[in-house]
Structures are given as structure tokens and as C-alpha cells.
Write an enzyme that holds these catalytic residues in place. Structure first.
Site, PDB file in Angstrom:
ATOM      1  N   THR B 151      49.277  88.440  26.138  1.00  0.00           N
ATOM      2  CA  THR B 151      49.635  87.258  25.345  1.00  0.00           C
ATOM      3  C   THR B 151      48.959  87.268  23.971  1.00  0.00           C
ATOM      4  O   THR B 151      47.801  87.635  23.840  1.00  0.00           O
ATOM      5  CB  THR B 151      49.213  85.994  26.117  1.00  0.00           C
ATOM      6  OG1 THR B 151      49.879  86.008  27.375  1.00  0.00           O
ATOM      7  CG2 THR B 151      49.548  84.739  25.375  1.00  0.00           C
ATOM      8  N   GLY B 190      41.308  86.645  30.048  1.00  0.00           N
ATOM      9  CA  GLY B 190      40.082  86.219  30.719  1.00  0.00           C
ATOM     10  C   GLY B 190      38.996  87.280  30.590  1.00  0.00           C
ATOM     11  O   GLY B 190      39.271  88.482  30.644  1.00  0.00           O
ATOM     12  N   GLU B 433      51.117  83.334  33.706  1.00  0.00           N
ATOM     13  CA  GLU B 433      51.973  84.280  34.438  1.00  0.00           C
ATOM     14  C   GLU B 433      53.403  83.758  34.591  1.00  0.00           C
ATOM     15  O   GLU B 433      54.030  83.947  35.628  1.00  0.00           O
ATOM     16  CB  GLU B 433      51.382  84.590  35.815  1.00  0.00           C
ATOM     17  CG  GLU B 433      50.030  85.275  35.767  1.00  0.00           C
ATOM     18  CD  GLU B 433      50.067  86.598  35.016  1.00  0.00           C
ATOM     19  OE1 GLU B 433      51.083  87.304  35.113  1.00  0.00           O
ATOM     20  OE2 GLU B 433      49.093  86.915  34.318  1.00  0.00           O
TER      21      GLU B 433
END
Lengths: 667, 667
Positions: B151, B190, B433
Site C-alpha cells: 500500500t 506493520g 487486506e
């Protein structure tokens, strides 16, 4: 302001109505807009103090509190001055506090909030003249800061069950306040943790060995000079919550704390020097303050949702994602109909709730005046109306805020979008000042009572429809218009109430107690109250906006009419099960309504940005990377991220302390 | 453990089934329960390090990260050891990570999460043998910590639009990674902020002047020894979010960063030394990892919801509020039917989703095996199934978690209840997701394609019903049984799909483009996909639980059957509009269903605590003042509050600095 995002510029150029005209209308007139702008100007004189520095979200809980105190004295110092200079009345006072200022400076509430919203109104309505003389000026002046302590660890909804006691001792003419159990500790009062030095405490009044139920007492909890808790006072803050972390919610326990007899608020009930209890002549007047708070909550819901839609709409115009057709440039996500569905329904809901909040305020004032003239006729109605509008406005505001947040994708999850804090505020209001399920059940109780007496007692305005739609010969032919939809919801509401009563009667006939019959029917009772509320909201929106449209310019009136239609059709489709069950709506009607809805989205789409711009929430109060008026979404996201203390150094100390040894297999 | 709350003791005594039997079933067998308990035992050897100290919620953002690193190395150190000792396979690995451990130690995620859940699975499925040899062991071992950067600030859903480029330079046999714009910065990965030193980066591959679309590259972002960002790497963390604040989400930009050619993950597509691009023979294998992640998300949803229902149910048994009858003691709030409605529907949903997660896992394994044998037949089905179950399980989990939170009143708003953090986790999974609306549209695309080919192509299992219920002569007589309800949802789904196709066809016939027809029908397409998904969830719950009930003891099987019925009837009543529109259900049926629902609540009520106890979530992982197994709700609330640093001193410094001067009118 830097360069404005091109898509936003284009959207604004497309708008078919005069945004300023709508802003004036929303504020209640050009003069009100100017007043608001003046208030904002005053606040912006302290821009750096109020909005500068490291954003609150990076601070620890304790630092957040300290920062909120710094901001609160700045803000309320300005407000105090503004109030003194302008001699403001109660309406203005509501404007000052309700969302736009009070809640907006901090995304997380204020430690002074309860002083204004509960302590002062309750004091004004329950303190006698002498007490007002002694304390009111000091409170208005913020020489003392008060809180309002009703809820206990073990009791919220069931106020009669509160455990704190106030026992009168005629020998010293004092009340002894005591917390007999852990569960009797006061819990939740805003500002009570570390801020307030006075508090209105609700306790069970005992005199001459008899309990007279709950009453209000004004109690000093901290020394005015040192701020140390007074002897016997156990006070502290309750810890981190989902939101409202600048509110400084506290707990409070008493170990036989003595206060003078004259600290009982005695405008209504009294305890004489010898301990004789004198009942209130009109104990219903006490409802006034409770209803007032719920009115304020409805206004807050509008303000929170106005922020969410401003963010959601502007981001949806700026964000481009995916191609609708292969090879074309990526589209503004607002061009996707599923996105329009979310954003525009939320916008319509915000306008609908705005009109309802206004009507509720007017109704409150009318009935409150009647109350003070001894006319109790419409008290039940006012109470039921405030209950159900509080429930429905907070539930909807919370739901639509979530919809707007999810519609902003991952970035909507960033605190800097201000959508998560706004959600935390709206969802809190679903619980405080009356849990929504409980409030809807109270509304249902009023509706059932009305329905039982329908032929014997004249109906008050908000329930008059029950008679109309149940009259013999009333046509229940479905009509796909806003008026037809309102009638549809009236029929649904009436039939549900009627069916609840039937169901309860059957249960009682077969041997069940009244109370158990009520309990086992309660899911349907809530549902009946919800249908009634929904009908109120749609019809008030329709009636009051239609009236207002008469003095609007034609282009604006056209858009307002589309919003009314969108709102009505949206809820028809959302509550299709009810309508199919209780009205004569057909499948063909449903198909028509769906096309009508899609057509309305298409029509309103070009005015999306105008409709949120009209709320005129300045960037400093909106506090959103995604929603700022210039649409510099990505630049702002990055700017905010770079304020993170974790970005202040290239390598965090935890690397040397934990990560490196771990990677080397040494841990 | 201290004294257990008396009401909880009584509830446990009332339970009609053997809770341990149910626990074994939920874990997948007694051996699995024992394995889990062994893992928990291992973790509890570091109880103080992992669960002691000042609660995270009181810390600043930076301190939270540092604390999460401290906990992460402790936890993952234990897991690494456990894994090495036990040679665990992928299933076990999923058990280790999925909610119960990974998410539970921190209420807010972990900076190592993505290393396990994305970096390693993607690496394993896309790296060639040489690359695996070079890095896999080091990754498994945590000698390197990886993240997964797909992303970007400007692109999430539309992966093809990613802007980061990887341009091949044959002269040095390197790729040059570059971020041409602000919006091309990676955003969200993350662990990337301050933790990871490696990263799989998705970028547009350019070679010989041609773009070959997005491919994966392994990129070192920080020096292994000093942890300093490598030259040309702009890396940092993205700031505070609604939740997941221990995940250390980061941003990443490249200024012409060179990596060796061999850092492109080349198991499928390749770039040869001279820059020749070699296409993947089977580019669909890449879906494997994406589907795997969605399977894990469905399991996570179950685990989050299991926590929420444990808290909601236990608190509802302990909390007493209001009298049902005047003069009686206050009732457990679980005795109120509106409360049962919330708590028991959430419990049923959790069990339903548990069975669906299991079935999805089995289906994934079967189809994934087929894929690797070159059989692509069911890939579309698997993709559609994972899409819709991910969407529905996260939406439901988030919705029911909210319901449980609101059902706990004000105290449910306390962070110490763990309900707000749990909500923040569930709602995040509605977006990451694959945004749920987008996923449902993808499901709809599959359904529409299936529907178009219904007479020409054999139907895969999850959509076979479309043929059955649309066959001429298929009776659509309504039957109020679970099977009847499933058939009802099948008819609804089929009719909605059919009506979407009709509507799109009409639009195209009247001159609209295919794409615009799709877009304007998309609200209904989402709704069709939702009905299909709902049918899948109900029928899988029914089929798999019925099968399992055959080997259960009779008392347990009876309760499981009640849960199936409750779930089916709940959703029938929730989707009444659909059923009234598309099936032959009558008003009398609806009345019957409502009584059935109320009767089921009454029957399940005594087993409420047993049903949540069976999930056997230990207090250290539940981390909830309201949900702890001993029910000492009020004591724990107070204990947690007293940990607040604001309660460590009687007067906060802000009094002297701000409040006192303000009260004295000096500010």
C-alpha cells in the site's frame, strides 16, 4: 492557505446553490453566522496555544490531562471574557458549548465541560435563592469549578438504587455523607478526577431515621487554596477510556464527611433545622435539567456528524482510486455509487437531525415555560420526545460517523483524520445520560400508555397520528412520496404498538405477571419506539424544511428537497421489513424506490462539497488531515506523521536494548 | 484467585452441559487443548514481563512502542524456542499467531506481526530456491525482521496503480527503486516504522524501457548492525491510529536505491541478466498468500469476538441493575430480554463464525493443493469465498463487539474492559487486506459470472444452490425451520443476483456502458453478495455443527442446536425485508419466528456463562476488568484506576500552573 486541490476547486465550481445562503440558514440567520465567526476569531487569537505543539495523541495520559488543562484555561478564559462582554443568554450559552466550541478545541472533551453542562444548570434549577447568592456568581465566574456526581460504580440507570447516604444530624445541623460500599463510590463525573473543587452529589437522604430518597447536595471536595482533597474525601481519576480522555472523569468516596444543612439544594424539597423533611411541591420540575442535557446531546450529535461528513465528503472528492473503464484516469471515489450511498445518506442524516434538534429546542422552551406556570400536561410528551430523539440521534450519528470513517479506507483509521476521536465521542453519547435501549423502552412506555387511552384522553401533537392512522376508514394505500413514507412509518409505529399491547395482554391472560410480560415483549417494544422515533425525525425534517424552503432561493430549495427525499427513501429501504409487514407497499413500489434512491444520489452528487462546506467548520476546529478545506490530504498526512516523537531520531533506543540482542539470538 | 462472584458461581452451577467437552471441541480435540494450555503455560512463565507494570494505555505513543518492543522480544523469544523445540507446522503456526497469542499479549497488535503474517508467507511463496536458502532461515530465526510494503499513500485498493518503480539497469545488474511522488510513498506496512530491517516491496517493474506491472523485491532498509536507514531510504512511522498502536506502521520512500537483480523474488516471473523479462507460467499461484491472509483474518474475527462475548456475558451476569418488580432485589442485567438479545446473538455469531473459519481453512487447503497440481478449476470459488467470508466475518465481529460493548454500559467504554481496543482491532480488519465493500463487489462479480453461465458450466459447491433454487418446479413454499431459512436465503440470493443482471442488461440496452451499468447497480450488487455470504455462513454452521453434534453428548448437542436455531432466526428477522420481498414467508410466519426467537433466548439464557467459559480465554489474555473469570468487576475497575499516574499524587502540577491562576481570574 496553500494551493487548493484541483478536484475540490472543480467540485466547488459545480455547486448549483449559494453556499453562504445555506450557511446562514444552518446558523439560524446571517447575524448568527457573524456572531459565530466573531467567536471563532476570538479563539483564533490564541491559535498557537490552542492548536499548536505536539498533537495530543502522542502524549501520555497524564500529559494529555496537563495539556488539556492548559488549553481549557486559555479557552474558557476567552469564553469568560466574551460572555462578560456580551451578556449572553442561555441560547447563546448552548451555542458556545455545543460541539462547535466546547468539544472541538479538544478532540477528546474538556475537564471544564461538566461544570458548564451539568453543574451550573442543575445548580440554577435546584438551589434556593440564598444558595444562588452564595455560589452562582463564583461558578459563573469560574472562581470555583464544579462537577456533578450521580452515577456510582454499581449504579447508573437505576438512580433509586444509588447507595451514597446523606444522613442529617440535627445536633450539629449537618449532613453526614458516606459511601458504605465500594460500589457506592461515585464513578464517571467529568472534571472530578483532578480538576473540580466543588461537586453536586446525589445521595439518599436520611433524616429522623427515615429515607426520603435521592436529593442533591453541594459538597466542597478540594481545598480552594491548596487543591488538596478535604478530609474524608477519596477522589481520583478513573483511567483511560475509548475517548473523552481530556474530560478527567473521576471517582469520589466519602468517609463520614460533614457538610452544613444549608448545602442541600433546597429550592424544591427541604430539611428543616430539626430534621423535619418537607416534600417538594412540584418534584417534576427537576426533569427540566435532565431534558435540557438531552437537548444539548442532540445538538452535539449534529455537530459531530457534521465533522464526519465534512471529512468523508472532501476526502471522497480528493481521493482517486481505480478506473471505472480500462485506460481512463482513476476516478474520484465519490463517483462510485456505493460511496455516494455512504456519504450522501450521512449528509442527509445530518441535515435531518439539525432540523430535529431545532424543533426539540423550541418544544423544550415552550413546554418548560408551561411547566413553570404549573402546566404539566405535556411533560410526559417532552420527556418521551427527548428520550427518543436522544437515542435516535446518538445512534444514527455514531452509525453514520462509522460509515464515513470506513468510507475513507485505511486513512480514515488514522487519528489525524479526526474520524476515530469523533466516533469515540458519538458512541459515548449512546450510553451517557440514559442508555439508548433504556430510553427507547421509556418512549415505548409512553406510547403504550397513550395507545391505551387513545379514546379517552386528548392526544398531544407528537402522537396525534396514532388516532389518525388507526381511525376506521383510514386508507392504507401505499404512496411513494415523502408524505406517503411518513404515513407508512406512522402505520408501522401504530401497528407495532398495537401488536405489543396485544402480545402483552395475551401473556398476562395466560398467567404471566405484567412485569414479565413487559420484559418478554421488550425487543418489540424497542422496535416500536424506534419506528415512532424514525417517523418523528422524517416528518419534522420534512415539515420544518419545507417551511424554510419557502424563503430560500429556488436552487437551494431544490437541493434541500432532494435531501428530504433521500433521507425518507433511505430509511424506507432500511426498514423495508417493517413496511412490507405492516403497510400495503408492493414489490413494484420497492423497485421504484430503489431507482428513485439511485436517481437522487446522481442528482445530489455534484452538490456534495457545497453541502458540507455550508457547515463552515474551520480547519482549526475540524482538525482533520483528510477533511481540511484545501484538500491537501497527502501532504497533511505526512506532515502529521512527522510530528511523531518516534520520527525525531533515526534509531529508537529499543533497538539497542531489545531488538538487536533478540535478533542475535541472545534473548 | 480470590473469591468468585456469587452470581457467576450460580450461573456455572446452572450450566446443563460439560464445559470441558465444548472446550475440546472448540480447540479441535483434547490434544489441541492441551497443546494450547502448554503454550499458555510457557507464556505465563514470563507473566510479570508480559503483563505487569503500568498498563500500556497510560503511556505516550513513543513509550508504548518501546514497551511493545520489550514485550515482543520476550514473547517471540518464547515462541521461537517453542517452535524450535516442537518443529511446528503451518497449522500450528496459525494457531500460534491467530489472535489468541499474537494479538492478545498486546491489546494493540505487535511490531513483529507482519514479519510472521505477511513477510514470511509471501517470501516462501514467491522466492526461488536460492533466495530461500539465503534468507529463509534468517527470517524464521528472527535474525532479520521483515515487513511487507504494498500500500502507498495514494493507492490501496487499486494495486495496479502503485507508483513505486523498480527499473532494471543491466550495466550493473541492479534494480533502481524509486518513489517518484509523495503519493508513491509506502504507507501502513506493520513493523516498518522503527523495527524491520528488511522489507518486501511491491513496485512497477521496468526493464528495457517497458513496464511489466507490479512485482515483489526484497529490500534491506536498515543497517543490520546500527539499524540506521540505508542511503536513499526514507523511513519512519505514520503516527497514532484508532488502534493497533503497537504495530509500528511505517512509511517508506526510495531515492534511487539500488538492489541486486537477485533481490527480485523470482519463483514465478524473472528478469534475466540482460534485462529480458520472463513471464510467470502460472501467475495465479500468487493468490495463495493473499487468500491465506484472509483465512487468518477470519480466524482473528472469531478470536476477537470470543473475547467480546466473554466480557459481555460475564459482566451481564455480575451486574445487577433495576428491579423487574417493585420491592424485589435488583436483577442481573442478563435477565432483561433486550440484554439477552444482544449477548446471545453475539455468542451465536461467534460459534457460527468459528465453524465457518474451520471450513474455510479446509477448503483453502484442498484448493491450494489442487492449485499446486495445476488444477485451477476452483480458484475463482476460493477467491470469492475468502472475499465474502473475510467481509462478513469482520463486519459481524465488529458489529457484535460494539453490541457487547454498548451492552456493558458506561463501564464498557473503559479501556480496562478491553472492549474498546477489541473493537479497534475488529474494525481495522474491515478495511485492511481488501475493503469490505470492494470484496463484496468482487464476490458479486463471481456470482454474476456464475449466473450467466449457469446452464453451460458445472457449478462449484458454494454456488450449486443457484441452480437448485432456480430450477423450474422448485417449490418456494416457506418453512420455518433452519433448513427452510437456508433455502429462503438461497432464494433471496438467487433472485437478487438475477435482478441485478436484469437491471444491468436493461441499462446497457438503453445505451449505458457496461461499466456505468455495473456502477449504478452496485448498491444492489453488494446486497446480493451479502445475502449469498449470509446463506453460506448459516448453512456451513448448520451442516458442520450438525455433523459434529453426532459425536457430542446429548446435553451439549442440544445447546449447539439451539445456537444454530438462534443464529438462523436472528438473521431471518434482521433480513426480513429481503425475505418478505423474495420468498413466500407470511406475516404469520414472522410472528411465529419472533416467538421462536424469544423462546430460544429463554432456553439458552442458563447456559450463557458456560458458552463463553468454553472458549477458555485465560484472564491474562482476556485482559478485562469486566470479563475476568472471577467476576470481581468493581474491585478490578478500582484497582486499574489506581494504576493511573494521575492518581499517584494528590494534586497535579497543572493546578498551580494553570487552574489556580485561572480561578483567581488572573488568566
Amino acid at each position: 492557505m496553500g494551493k487548493v486541490n484541483e478536484d475540490l476547486v472543480k467540485e466547488r465550481a459545480k455547486c448549483t446553490f449559494n453556499v453562504e445562503e445555506l450557511t446562514y440558514f444552518l446558523d439560524g440567520g446571517k447575524d448568527k453566522t457573524l456572531e459565530r465567526k466573531e467567536r471563532e476569531r476570538v479563539i483564533l487569537t490564541k491559535r498557537e496555544e490552542l492548536f499548536g505543539g505536539v498533537p495530543d495523541e502522542y502524549l501520555s495520559h497524564k500529559e494529555k490531562y496537563e495539556n488539556s488543562m492548559r488549553k481549557a484555561v486559555t479557552l474558557f478564559g476567552l469564553l469568560r471574557k466574551h460572555q462578560q462582554d456580551n451578556n449572553t443568554d442561555l441560547t447563546n450559552y448552548r451555542n458556545l458549548l455545543s460541539g462547535v466550541l466546547g468539544a472541538s478545541i479538544s478532540q477528546d472533551g474538556s475537564p471544564f465541560g461538566l461544570h458548564y453542562i451539568m453543574f451550573m444548570p442543575v445548580f440554577m434549577s435546584q438551589a434556593d435563592e440564598k444558595q444562588q447568592e452564595k455560589w452562582l456568581h463564583r461558578a459563573l465566574n469560574c472562581s470555583i469549578i464544579g462537577s456533578y456526581a450521580q452515577t456510582e460504580l454499581g449504579h447508573g440507570t437505576f438512580i433509586r438504587g444509588l447507595e451514597t447516604t446523606a444522613t442529617y444530624d440535627p445536633s450539629t445541623q449537618e449532613f453526614v455523607l458516606h459511601s458504605p460500599t465500594l460500589t457506592s463510590y461515585k464513578w464517571w463525573p467529568g472534571g472530578l478526577g483532578n480538576t473540580a473543587n466543588y461537586c453536586i452529589v446525589i445521595a439518599q437522604l436520611y433524616s429522623k431515621g427515615e429515607c426520603h430518597g435521592i436529593h442533591s447536595f453541594i459538597v466542597q471536595v478540594r481545598d480552594e487554596d491548596t487543591h488538596m482533597p478535604l478530609p474524608g474525601i477519596k477522589v481520583g481519576e478513573i483511567g483511560v477510556k475509548m475517548g473523552l480522555n481530556s474530560v478527567n472523569n473521576g471517582f469520589l468516596g466519602f468517609e463520614n464527611v460533614r457538610i452544613p444543612r444549608t448545602n442541600m439544594l433546597m429550592k424544591h424539597a427541604k430539611v428543616l433545622e430539626d430534621g423535619t423533611y418537607v416534600k417538594s411541591k412540584n418534584n417534576k420540575l427537576i426533569y427540566g435539567a435532565m431534558v435540557f442535557v438531552r437537548v444539548v446531546i442532540v445538538f452535539d450529535s449534529v455537530n459531530y456528524l457534521a465533522k464526519a461528513i465534512t471529512v468523508g465528503a472532501r476526502y471522497s472528492a480528493v481521493r482517486r482510486q481505480s478506473q471505472l473503464k480500462e485506460g481512463e484516469p482513476e476516478r474520484q471515489i465519490l463517483d462510485y455509487v456505493t460511496q455516494q450511498d455512504k456519504i450522501l445518506s450521512a449528509i442527509a442524516a445530518c441535515y435531518a437531525m439539525k432540523m430535529n434538534a431545532r424543533r426539540l429546542w423550541d418544544t423544550f422552551n415552550i413546554i418548560n415555560d408551561q411547566l413553570h406556570q404549573g402546566n404539566m400536561e405535556r411533560l410526559g410528551e417532552l420527556h418521551a420526545l427527548a428520550c427518543c430523539l436522544k437515542a435516535i440521534s446518538t445512534t444514527d450519528s455514531s452509525m453514520f460517523t462509522t460509515l464515513c470513517r470506513l468510507a475513507c479506507g485505511g486513512h480514515g483509521y488514522m487519528t489525524s483524520s479526526n474520524l476515530p476521536p469523533t466516533y469515540a465521542l458519538t458512541t459515548a453519547s449512546c450510553t451517557y445520560e440514559g442508555d439508548n435501549t433504556v430510553l427507547l423502552l421509556q418512549t415505548a412506555r409512553f406510547l403504550l400508555k397513550t395507545w391505551r387511552q387513545i379514546d379517552s384522553v386528548p392526544l398531544t401533537p407528537t402522537v396525534a397520528y396514532l388516532k389518525t392512522v388507526s381511525a376506521p376508514g383510514h386508507s392504507d394505500k401505499w404512496e411513494s412520496s415523502v408524505e406517503g413514507i411518513i404515513r407508512g412509518f406512522q402505520i408501522v409505529s401504530m401497528r407495532k404498538i398495537s401488536s405489543c399491547l396485544d402480545s402483552m395482554t395475551n401473556k398476562v391472560m395466560s398467567g404471566m405477571s405484567q412485569e414479565d410480560a413487559w420484559n418478554t415483549t421488550s425487543i418489540q417494544l424497542v422496535s416500536a419506539a424506534e419506528s415512532h422515533s424514525r417517523m418523528i425525525v422524517i416528518s419534522t425534517f420534512y415539515e420544518d424544511m419545507s417551511k424554510a424552503m419557502k424563503t430560500m432561493s429556488a436552487p437551494l430549495a431544490a437541493v434541500m428537497n432532494q435531501l428530504i427525499e433521500l433521507y425518507a427513501v433511505y430509511w424506507t429501504l432500511e426498514r423495508l421489513g417493517d413496511l412490507l409487514q405492516y403497510t400495503s407497499i408492493s414489490n413494484a413500489d420497492v423497485i421504484h424506490l430503489r431507482s428513485w434512491y439511485e436517481e437522487l444520489l446522481r442528482k445530489i452528487r455534484p452538490n456534495t462539497i457545497g453541502l458540507v462546506d455550508a457547515f463552515d467548520i474551520i480547519d482549526e476546529l475540524l482538525q482533520s488531515t483528510l477533511g481540511a478545506s484545501d484538500g491537501r490530504v497527502y501532504e497533511r498526512l505526512m506532515e502529521e506523521a512527522l510530528k511523531s516523537p518516534l520520527n525525531a531520531e533515526p534509531v529508537n533506543q529499543s533497538f539497542h536494548k531489545y531488538l538487536k540482542p533478540f535478533m542475535q539470538g541472545k534473548l
